[in-house]
Write an enzyme that holds these catalytic residues in place. Structure first.
Site, PDB file in Angstrom:
ATOM      1  N   LYS A   1      12.414  12.911  -6.960  1.00  0.00           N
ATOM      2  CA  LYS A   1      11.273  13.686  -6.470  1.00  0.00           C
ATOM      3  C   LYS A   1      11.241  13.711  -4.947  1.00  0.00           C
ATOM      4  O   LYS A   1      11.754  12.805  -4.289  1.00  0.00           O
ATOM      5  CB  LYS A   1       9.950  13.107  -6.996  1.00  0.00           C
ATOM      6  CG  LYS A   1       9.592  11.740  -6.427  1.00  0.00           C
ATOM      7  CD  LYS A   1       8.337  11.180  -7.063  1.00  0.00           C
ATOM      8  CE  LYS A   1       8.060   9.769  -6.535  1.00  0.00           C
ATOM      9  NZ  LYS A   1       6.958   9.103  -7.223  1.00  0.00           N
TER      10      LYS A   1
ATOM     11  N   ALA B   1      -1.122   9.564 -11.783  1.00  0.00           N
ATOM     12  CA  ALA B   1      -0.346  10.065 -12.929  1.00  0.00           C
ATOM     13  C   ALA B   1       0.356  11.389 -12.649  1.00  0.00           C
ATOM     14  O   ALA B   1       0.920  11.987 -13.559  1.00  0.00           O
ATOM     15  CB  ALA B   1      -1.208  10.186 -14.191  1.00  0.00           C
ATOM     16  N   GLY B   2       0.346  11.839 -11.401  1.00  0.00           N
ATOM     17  CA  GLY B   2       1.016  13.093 -11.060  1.00  0.00           C
ATOM     18  C   GLY B   2       2.515  13.025 -11.295  1.00  0.00           C
ATOM     19  O   GLY B   2       3.110  13.913 -11.912  1.00  0.00           O
TER      20      GLY B   2
END
Length: 309
Positions: A192, A224-225
């Site tokens: 990410k 929680a993304g």
């Protein structure tokens, strides 16, 4: 055990404290924490702890008040002539601030370590630090328990075929690989890129998950993304199912709503932090037995590492 053991819990971990004491085989100690009009805290022990091995259970989430409360508990215990004081901190707040990742910032994990030692703590017992190297901030013994000891058996009980483990970011590869080794399974990585804290700009999967039952592994789930984005992406890449196994359920802000609406089959967490609300997708597994056994081994001078073998 010749020395008397007494276990107390602060306001952040009353339920876990009760469970640990019960698993250890004795009632939780009697502790009062007075709150003054200006919100100052004043802990006091309502029973003698002179000459005892005292264990103080308190996760620090949210950290500011709970950490201060815990430090006052340590000071009170030392002044009441406890023979030793062990801080049992299932969740170590500020652990994510373990280095300088940009100029002119603090290293919060180091500040907390200094604070814990400054009040006379003899030993720290914790679980799944964000980075194992945080133990190096301490000049006292640190018992670093492994949440996988109780989390892995649950995953095994599901009897999933075509099992593969995934790290939600590059930094969690070592943790994920260690978990996967218990199953002889392979791992993939969700790489990410962030624009700012708690906000993901892009994510890609390194590895093939087609037709696989994927288990995401991490130490902390906050907003929680990341975990929900990773689950969605893994399903898009052909995964059969995605579930996540995470030790510390911080679950800030929109976390519960995100998890309910996510592609996750379930989120498996421990009780280092009490859940603020019910969530049908969240499965909680208690670490009480593990901490109780660790306390027993500390006071009887037995190996802690034997708990993980």
């Amino acid at each position: 055990m010749s020395q008397q053991v007494k276990i107390f819990a602060g306001n952040a971990s009353p339920e876990l404290g009760l469970k640990i004491a019960a698993a250890f085989g004795q009632p939780l100690g009697d502790l009062s924490i007075q709150r003054f009009a200006d919100t100052e805290l004043g802990p006091s022990f309502n029973e003698s702890i002179r000459g005892c091995a005292v264990f103080l259970i308190q996760s620090t989430n949210p950290p500011a008040e709970n950490l201060m409360e815990l430090m006052l508990m340590v000071d009170a215990a030392k002044r009441a002539s406890a023979a030793s004081v062990t801080v049992v901190m299932p969740y170590y707040g500020y652990a994510r601030q373990d280095r300088k990742d940009k100029p002119r910032v603090s290293i919060g994990a180091k500040v907390v370590a200094e604070f814990i030692q400054s009040v006379g703590t003899d030993r720290l017992m914790t679980c799944d630090l964000h980075a194992g190297q945080i133990q190096g901030f301490f000049d006292i013994p640190v018992d670093h328990l492994d949440g996988a000891t109780v989390l892995a058996p649950y995953i095994k009980s599901l009897n999933l075929d075509d099992l593969i483990f995934a790290s939600p970011d590059v930094g969690g590869v070592v943790r994920t690989r260690g978990f996967a080794k218990k199953f002889g399974a392979e791992i993939v990585v969700c790489d990410k890129m962030r624009l700012r804290a708690n906000e993901i700009a892009s994510m890609q999967v390194i590895g093939d998950v087609t037709g696989m039952n994927v288990v995401l592994v991490d130490d902390i789930v906050d907003t929680a993304g990341t975990i929900c984005k990773a689950a969605e992406l893994l399903m898009e890449r052909g995964a059969k199912s995605v579930r996540a196994v995470i030790t510390h359920a911080v679950l800030s802000g929109p976390a519960h709503e995100r998890i309910r609406n996510s592609a996750l089959e379930e989120l498996i967490v421990t009780d280092t932090i009490a859940l603020r609300e019910e969530n049908p997708k969240i499965k909680v597994i208690s670490l009480a037995e593990l901490f109780a056994r660790a306390i027993h081994n500390v006071v009887s001078h037995e190996s802690i590492s034997s708990l993980f073998v």
